[in-house]
Design a protein around this motif. Sequence first.
Motif, PDB file in Angstrom:
ATOM      1  N   THR A 191      42.742  23.853  25.070  1.00  0.00           N
ATOM      2  CA  THR A 191      41.771  24.892  25.380  1.00  0.00           C
ATOM      3  C   THR A 191      42.001  25.380  26.793  1.00  0.00           C
ATOM      4  O   THR A 191      42.534  24.665  27.639  1.00  0.00           O
ATOM      5  CB  THR A 191      40.327  24.376  25.270  1.00  0.00           C
ATOM      6  N   VAL A 192      41.592  26.649  27.037  1.00  0.00           N
ATOM      7  CA  VAL A 192      41.786  27.256  28.372  1.00  0.00           C
ATOM      8  C   VAL A 192      40.755  26.676  29.319  1.00  0.00           C
ATOM      9  O   VAL A 192      39.549  26.848  29.124  1.00  0.00           O
ATOM     10  CB  VAL A 192      41.665  28.796  28.298  1.00  0.00           C
ATOM     11  N   ARG A 193      41.250  25.972  30.295  1.00  0.00           N
ATOM     12  CA  ARG A 193      40.351  25.289  31.220  1.00  0.00           C
ATOM     13  C   ARG A 193      40.193  26.050  32.528  1.00  0.00           C
ATOM     14  O   ARG A 193      39.197  25.930  33.229  1.00  0.00           O
ATOM     15  CB  ARG A 193      40.931  23.892  31.561  1.00  0.00           C
ATOM     16  N   ALA A 194      41.217  26.829  32.865  1.00  0.00           N
ATOM     17  CA  ALA A 194      41.178  27.516  34.184  1.00  0.00           C
ATOM     18  C   ALA A 194      42.073  28.766  34.115  1.00  0.00           C
ATOM     19  O   ALA A 194      42.790  28.982  33.154  1.00  0.00           O
ATOM     20  CB  ALA A 194      41.691  26.582  35.288  1.00  0.00           C
ATOM     21  N   VAL A 195      41.997  29.586  35.181  1.00  0.00           N
ATOM     22  CA  VAL A 195      42.855  30.774  35.292  1.00  0.00           C
ATOM     23  C   VAL A 195      43.661  30.667  36.597  1.00  0.00           C
ATOM     24  O   VAL A 195      43.101  30.384  37.646  1.00  0.00           O
ATOM     25  CB  VAL A 195      42.027  32.077  35.342  1.00  0.00           C
ATOM     26  N   GLY A 196      44.949  30.871  36.460  1.00  0.00           N
ATOM     27  CA  GLY A 196      45.783  30.919  37.697  1.00  0.00           C
ATOM     28  C   GLY A 196      46.153  32.362  38.022  1.00  0.00           C
ATOM     29  O   GLY A 196      46.407  33.150  37.115  1.00  0.00           O
ATOM     30  N   ALA A 197      46.125  32.679  39.267  1.00  0.00           N
ATOM     31  CA  ALA A 197      46.488  34.059  39.675  1.00  0.00           C
ATOM     32  C   ALA A 197      47.586  34.039  40.738  1.00  0.00           C
ATOM     33  O   ALA A 197      47.548  33.229  41.655  1.00  0.00           O
ATOM     34  CB  ALA A 197      45.265  34.797  40.208  1.00  0.00           C
ATOM     35  N   GLY A 222      36.901  47.766  55.179  1.00  0.00           N
ATOM     36  CA  GLY A 222      37.090  49.213  55.330  1.00  0.00           C
ATOM     37  C   GLY A 222      38.519  49.654  55.113  1.00  0.00           C
ATOM     38  O   GLY A 222      38.805  50.846  55.082  1.00  0.00           O
ATOM     39  N   ASP A 223      39.432  48.707  54.932  1.00  0.00           N
ATOM     40  CA  ASP A 223      40.835  49.073  54.756  1.00  0.00           C
ATOM     41  C   ASP A 223      41.228  48.806  53.327  1.00  0.00           C
ATOM     42  O   ASP A 223      41.274  47.663  52.894  1.00  0.00           O
ATOM     43  CB  ASP A 223      41.686  48.245  55.733  1.00  0.00           C
ATOM     44  N   ARG A 224      41.530  49.887  52.638  1.00  0.00           N
ATOM     45  CA  ARG A 224      41.871  49.719  51.225  1.00  0.00           C
ATOM     46  C   ARG A 224      43.303  49.240  51.116  1.00  0.00           C
ATOM     47  O   ARG A 224      44.219  49.815  51.670  1.00  0.00           O
ATOM     48  CB  ARG A 224      41.697  51.068  50.522  1.00  0.00           C
ATOM     49  N   ARG A 225      43.429  48.107  50.353  1.00  0.00           N
ATOM     50  CA  ARG A 225      44.723  47.478  50.238  1.00  0.00           C
ATOM     51  C   ARG A 225      45.159  47.469  48.784  1.00  0.00           C
ATOM     52  O   ARG A 225      44.356  47.744  47.888  1.00  0.00           O
ATOM     53  CB  ARG A 225      44.698  46.023  50.744  1.00  0.00           C
ATOM     54  N   ALA A 226      46.440  47.186  48.592  1.00  0.00           N
ATOM     55  CA  ALA A 226      46.951  47.185  47.220  1.00  0.00           C
ATOM     56  C   ALA A 226      47.725  45.908  46.951  1.00  0.00           C
ATOM     57  O   ALA A 226      48.405  45.396  47.848  1.00  0.00           O
ATOM     58  CB  ALA A 226      47.852  48.403  47.017  1.00  0.00           C
ATOM     59  N   TRP A 227      47.562  45.423  45.768  1.00  0.00           N
ATOM     60  CA  TRP A 227      48.279  44.203  45.373  1.00  0.00           C
ATOM     61  C   TRP A 227      48.865  44.368  43.988  1.00  0.00           C
ATOM     62  O   TRP A 227      48.438  45.222  43.207  1.00  0.00           O
ATOM     63  CB  TRP A 227      47.298  43.018  45.335  1.00  0.00           C
ATOM     64  N   ARG A 228      49.867  43.527  43.735  1.00  0.00           N
ATOM     65  CA  ARG A 228      50.310  43.423  42.354  1.00  0.00           C
ATOM     66  C   ARG A 228      49.979  41.988  41.943  1.00  0.00           C
ATOM     67  O   ARG A 228      50.409  41.045  42.614  1.00  0.00           O
ATOM     68  CB  ARG A 228      51.816  43.681  42.289  1.00  0.00           C
ATOM     69  N   ALA A 229      49.176  41.831  40.866  1.00  0.00           N
ATOM     70  CA  ALA A 229      48.661  40.492  40.498  1.00  0.00           C
ATOM     71  C   ALA A 229      48.991  40.161  39.042  1.00  0.00           C
ATOM     72  O   ALA A 229      49.022  41.044  38.191  1.00  0.00           O
ATOM     73  CB  ALA A 229      47.150  40.447  40.709  1.00  0.00           C
ATOM     74  N   SER A 230      49.268  38.875  38.833  1.00  0.00           N
ATOM     75  CA  SER A 230      49.473  38.382  37.451  1.00  0.00           C
ATOM     76  C   SER A 230      48.506  37.221  37.208  1.00  0.00           C
ATOM     77  O   SER A 230      48.296  36.409  38.112  1.00  0.00           O
ATOM     78  CB  SER A 230      50.903  37.887  37.277  1.00  0.00           C
ATOM     79  N   TYR A 231      47.959  37.205  36.022  1.00  0.00           N
ATOM     80  CA  TYR A 231      46.940  36.211  35.703  1.00  0.00           C
ATOM     81  C   TYR A 231      47.402  35.401  34.495  1.00  0.00           C
ATOM     82  O   TYR A 231      47.889  35.977  33.503  1.00  0.00           O
ATOM     83  CB  TYR A 231      45.605  36.880  35.388  1.00  0.00           C
ATOM     84  N   TYR A 232      47.271  34.092  34.633  1.00  0.00           N
ATOM     85  CA  TYR A 232      47.749  33.202  33.544  1.00  0.00           C
ATOM     86  C   TYR A 232      46.634  32.249  33.119  1.00  0.00           C
ATOM     87  O   TYR A 232      45.964  31.685  33.994  1.00  0.00           O
ATOM     88  CB  TYR A 232      48.938  32.367  34.037  1.00  0.00           C
ATOM     89  N   VAL A 251      41.208  36.880  30.515  1.00  0.00           N
ATOM     90  CA  VAL A 251      42.240  35.855  30.384  1.00  0.00           C
ATOM     91  C   VAL A 251      41.620  34.566  29.846  1.00  0.00           C
ATOM     92  O   VAL A 251      42.177  33.900  28.965  1.00  0.00           O
ATOM     93  CB  VAL A 251      42.938  35.613  31.743  1.00  0.00           C
ATOM     94  N   LEU A 252      40.424  34.231  30.386  1.00  0.00           N
ATOM     95  CA  LEU A 252      39.747  33.011  29.950  1.00  0.00           C
ATOM     96  C   LEU A 252      39.438  33.092  28.455  1.00  0.00           C
ATOM     97  O   LEU A 252      39.673  32.139  27.716  1.00  0.00           O
ATOM     98  CB  LEU A 252      38.431  32.834  30.725  1.00  0.00           C
ATOM     99  N   GLU A 253      38.997  34.311  28.076  1.00  0.00           N
ATOM    100  CA  GLU A 253      38.553  34.416  26.690  1.00  0.00           C
ATOM    101  C   GLU A 253      39.704  34.716  25.746  1.00  0.00           C
ATOM    102  O   GLU A 253      39.768  34.166  24.650  1.00  0.00           O
ATOM    103  CB  GLU A 253      37.480  35.519  26.562  1.00  0.00           C
ATOM    104  N   GLY A 254      40.599  35.479  26.173  1.00  0.00           N
ATOM    105  CA  GLY A 254      41.717  35.874  25.306  1.00  0.00           C
ATOM    106  C   GLY A 254      42.831  34.854  25.277  1.00  0.00           C
ATOM    107  O   GLY A 254      43.616  34.797  24.341  1.00  0.00           O
ATOM    108  N   GLY A 255      42.929  34.083  26.340  1.00  0.00           N
ATOM    109  CA  GLY A 255      43.993  33.082  26.423  1.00  0.00           C
ATOM    110  C   GLY A 255      45.380  33.692  26.604  1.00  0.00           C
ATOM    111  O   GLY A 255      46.382  33.009  26.445  1.00  0.00           O
ATOM    112  N   GLU A 256      45.451  34.997  26.946  1.00  0.00           N
ATOM    113  CA  GLU A 256      46.758  35.646  27.161  1.00  0.00           C
ATOM    114  C   GLU A 256      46.919  36.011  28.634  1.00  0.00           C
ATOM    115  O   GLU A 256      45.953  36.422  29.276  1.00  0.00           O
ATOM    116  CB  GLU A 256      46.833  36.953  26.336  1.00  0.00           C
ATOM    117  N   PRO A 257      48.109  35.839  29.127  1.00  0.00           N
ATOM    118  CA  PRO A 257      48.314  36.236  30.536  1.00  0.00           C
ATOM    119  C   PRO A 257      48.302  37.763  30.702  1.00  0.00           C
ATOM    120  O   PRO A 257      48.627  38.494  29.768  1.00  0.00           O
ATOM    121  CB  PRO A 257      49.705  35.681  30.874  1.00  0.00           C
ATOM    122  N   ILE A 258      47.899  38.214  31.842  1.00  0.00           N
ATOM    123  CA  ILE A 258      47.985  39.643  32.199  1.00  0.00           C
ATOM    124  C   ILE A 258      48.882  39.706  33.433  1.00  0.00           C
ATOM    125  O   ILE A 258      48.572  39.092  34.459  1.00  0.00           O
ATOM    126  CB  ILE A 258      46.600  40.231  32.489  1.00  0.00           C
TER     127      ILE A 258
END
Lengths: 145, 673
Positions: free
Chosen positions: B125-131, B107-117, B86-93
Motif C-alpha cells: 500500500t502507498v504509505r508516503a509520497v516522494g518528491a 514576492g518572487d515567483r519561481r519555477a521548478w520542475r518536479a516529479s512525484y512518486y 499520487v497518494l490515491e492513484g498510486g501513479e507517479p507524476i
Amino acid sequence: MMPIILLADDDPDDVLLIRRALARAKMDHPVHVVNDGQAAVDYLAGTGAYADRARHPFPDLLLLDIKMPRRSGLEVLAWLRAQPVMGRLPVVMLTGSRETADVNRAYELGANSYVVKPGSPEEYLDVAHALGLYWFATNESPDLA
Amino acid sequence: MWPVAPSRLPGTPETLQGETLAALLDQLGQAAPLGATILDRELRFAWLNRTMADIDGLSMEAHLGRSVEEVLPDLAPTIVPIYRRVLEGGEPIVELAIAGETPARPGDRRAWRASYYPLRGEDGTVRAVGAIVLEVTELQRLEIERQRLLERITDGFVSFDRDMRYRYVNERAAAMLGRPTRDLIGQGYYELFPEAVGTPFEQAYARALRDQEAIILEDHYAPWDRWFENRIFPSEDGLTILFSEITGRKRVEADMARQRRRLGILNSIHHAVLMGQDAPTMSSGALAAVLVAFEAQFGVLIGGSPGETSGTILAVQGHGPVFQVGSQVSAPPDVASAALVARITVVEDLAARVEPTALEQAMLADGVRAYVTVPLLVEGGLAGSLGLGWSAAHSLDAEVLGLLHDVSEGLAVALAHIVLRSQVQAHTEELEERVRDRTAQLSEINAELDAFSSTVSHDLRAPLRGMRGLAQALLEDEGDRLSPIGRDYARRIVAAGRRMDELIEGLLAYSRLARADLRRGPVSLARALDAARSQLEAEIRARGARVEVAGPLGNVVAHRTTLVQVILNLLSNACKFSRPDERPEILVREERGEETTRLWVEDRGIGIDPAFAERIFRPFERLHGMEAYPGSGIGLAIVHKGVSRMGGHCGVEPRDGGGSRFWIELPVARRAR
C-alpha cells in the motif's frame, strides 16, 4: 726748334678762325693743315702726297676734328694709337660736337684732351692761349721718332 | 530516516559490511543538487534534504513533522492536490512544471520542475509520497530572453532541419518571406519557394550542409531582383541562417563605383589637358584617356560650333588617312541633328548597315565594326563631337551610355579649355611679336634720333660758327673801315648767330635728356641746390639776386646731374623773369610728404598768366619778346622733361603779391648718396 701743329679739319672757316686765334695768341708755331681723315693718316704715315718729311714734318701736337670726309677723326685716332712710337703723339680733339657718345668714344680711343669749338673769336683766343700754355709750356712731350 | 530500509541487502560488498544502506542513502540524498523530500499520508514532512530546505527557505527542523499547508501556505493549493493524486492513484507524476512563491523569496515567483512518486510499504500500500524538485527559474528566464533576443534581431533568422524544412522563423524573416510563421514551420523551403532552386543561395546552402562549414554570401536574388546577405551556420541537424536585404547598400555601392570610374576618366582627361604643352597634345591626350576608359580602338575628336555643318579634326586614334588632324569633316545629317538635340548615336554593328554613309564606309575600311558619336555641349552650345569605334560589334548598355554622357560633359569642358588656351597662346604670340616690332621700331627711331642729333651737333653748328666767328672777326679786323651802319649789321649777325647757337644747344640738351638712361638713386636736395647755385654764380652775381633757403632740405630719388640741371634752370628762370630794375628775390623751400616731396622755387618776378601755365613747359614756348627777356625757350621744357624722366611732376602757380611759384615733385629717399 718750334713745335709743329697738325690741324685736321675740313671746314675752311674753322681753319681760318683757328689760325687767326693762334696768331693773335702770339703762337707762331708752324701749322700744317689737312682737310680730311685720310689725308691726316697719309700725313702722319708720311705716304703719298706727304712723303717728303722736309715739306711735311711730323707734328708735335694733333688738333683733330671728328666729323670729316673719307675718314672720321675717331678713325684717325684709332689708327694712330695702333702705330708704334708715333702712336704716342698728343692728340687734342677740337670739334663742334658736345655729344656724350663722341666725348666718351674719343677718350676710350686715347685722346689726350677734348675741346668743343667755341662760338666766338674771343673764346677761340682763350682756347688758343690755353692750348699753347698747356701743351707747349707745361706738358712734357714724348719721343716720337 | 528512511521509513522502509532493510539494514542489509543481499549483494552488498564485503567492504561495506557493517554500514546500513539507509545511512548511505541518506548521505547521498543530502548531497544531491536536487530538492528531495518524503511526505506521509497526512502530507507531513517526514524527510527532506538540504537543497529542498534551501528551496523552501526554511530549516530542516521547521519542516519535519509539519504539514505542507503549515510550511508552504502559498504553494500548498498548487501542490497538495498533486500529492493527493499520487497518494490515491498510486501513479507517479513526472516532469511537472510548478510555479509559485516560497518563504525563501517572498514576492518572487519561481519555477521548478518536479516529479512525484508513490512510496509503498511491505504490504504494497502507498504509505508516503516522494518528491524530486529541480529549480528552473534561471533556466526559464534565459530561455525567455533567448526567444526575445531572436525576435529582436533585425535580420531575418531562420533555421532548417537537414531536409531544409523550417524549424524556426523569426518575425522579421516571416515578414521578408511574406508568410506568417505558422505557415512556414515544418514546411520544406524548396516546396514553398521552388524559384530558389538554381540560385547561388541554394548552392551555398547545399555546400554548407555537405561541408559543415559556415558561409557568408552576398548576392543578387534574381527572382525578387533584390540583394541579400546570408550568414549560413551549419550543424549536424540542419542550418541556421541570418539574412538581411542589402539592395540599398548595393545600389549605393554601384553608384559609387560608377562615380569613381567617371571621376577616374575625367581626371585622366583633365590631366592630359593640363599636362599638354599645346592644343594638339592636349586633344590627343584627352582622346587617348577616353579610349582607354571605354576600351575602344578608334577615336576621333572633332571641334566645331553650332550652325556649322563641318568641324575640324583635333585628334585621331587608330584611324587611317581619311581622318587627319586639322582636316575638315562634314558630319552626316543624322549625326549633326542628333548632336543638336544632344543625343548619343550608337551603331552597334556597322557591317549590318544597309546604306552606310561615305564616312561610315571609310570607317569600315579602317576596320571599325561598331561606333558611337557623342555631342560635346558646353552651356547648351555644341563645342564639337567625340567618336569612338570598336573593331568588333559592340553593344553599349545603359550604364556605359550614362558614363559616356557624363564623360562627354567633362570632355566638352576640356575642349573649351583647349580652344581658349590655344586662343590665349595665339594672342600671346601676337602680342610678343607686336612688342618685338615696336621695340625694333623704337630702337630704329632712337638710332635715327642719335644720328639726327649728331648731324645737328656737327653739321648745323659748323656754318653757324663760321658766320658768327667771321662777323666778329670782321668787326675786330676791319671795324675801322666800316660805316656805323655796317658795324651795326655785323654786330646783329653776331647776335643772331649766338641766339641760334643757344637754340641748338638747348635743343640738343633736351633731346639728350629725353634719350639718356637716367639711373636714379638717393640725392640730397641741399647738395643739388648748392651745385646749381655755384654753376649759376656768375648770373646770380650779375643780377644781384638773393637766393634764400627756408628750412632744411631732405633727400629724393633722382638722377643727380639731371636734378642739378632742373634746379639750375628754375633758379635761372627766376633770376631772368624779375621785374625791371628790381633785384630778384628767390625763396626755395620743401613741402615734404610721406611718399613724395615738393621743392618750391618762388620769385617776386613778372609772374605767369595761369592760362599759359601748361604751355611754358613745352619746348620753344616763349611768352615774352626777345628784346625784353632773351632766351632759347628750352629751359622749362628741360625742367619738365627731366622731372618726368625721373618719375616726378612739375608745375607753376601764381604767387600772392606777384611772381610765380614753381614746384617739382619727386619720390622721397630714405638716405642720401
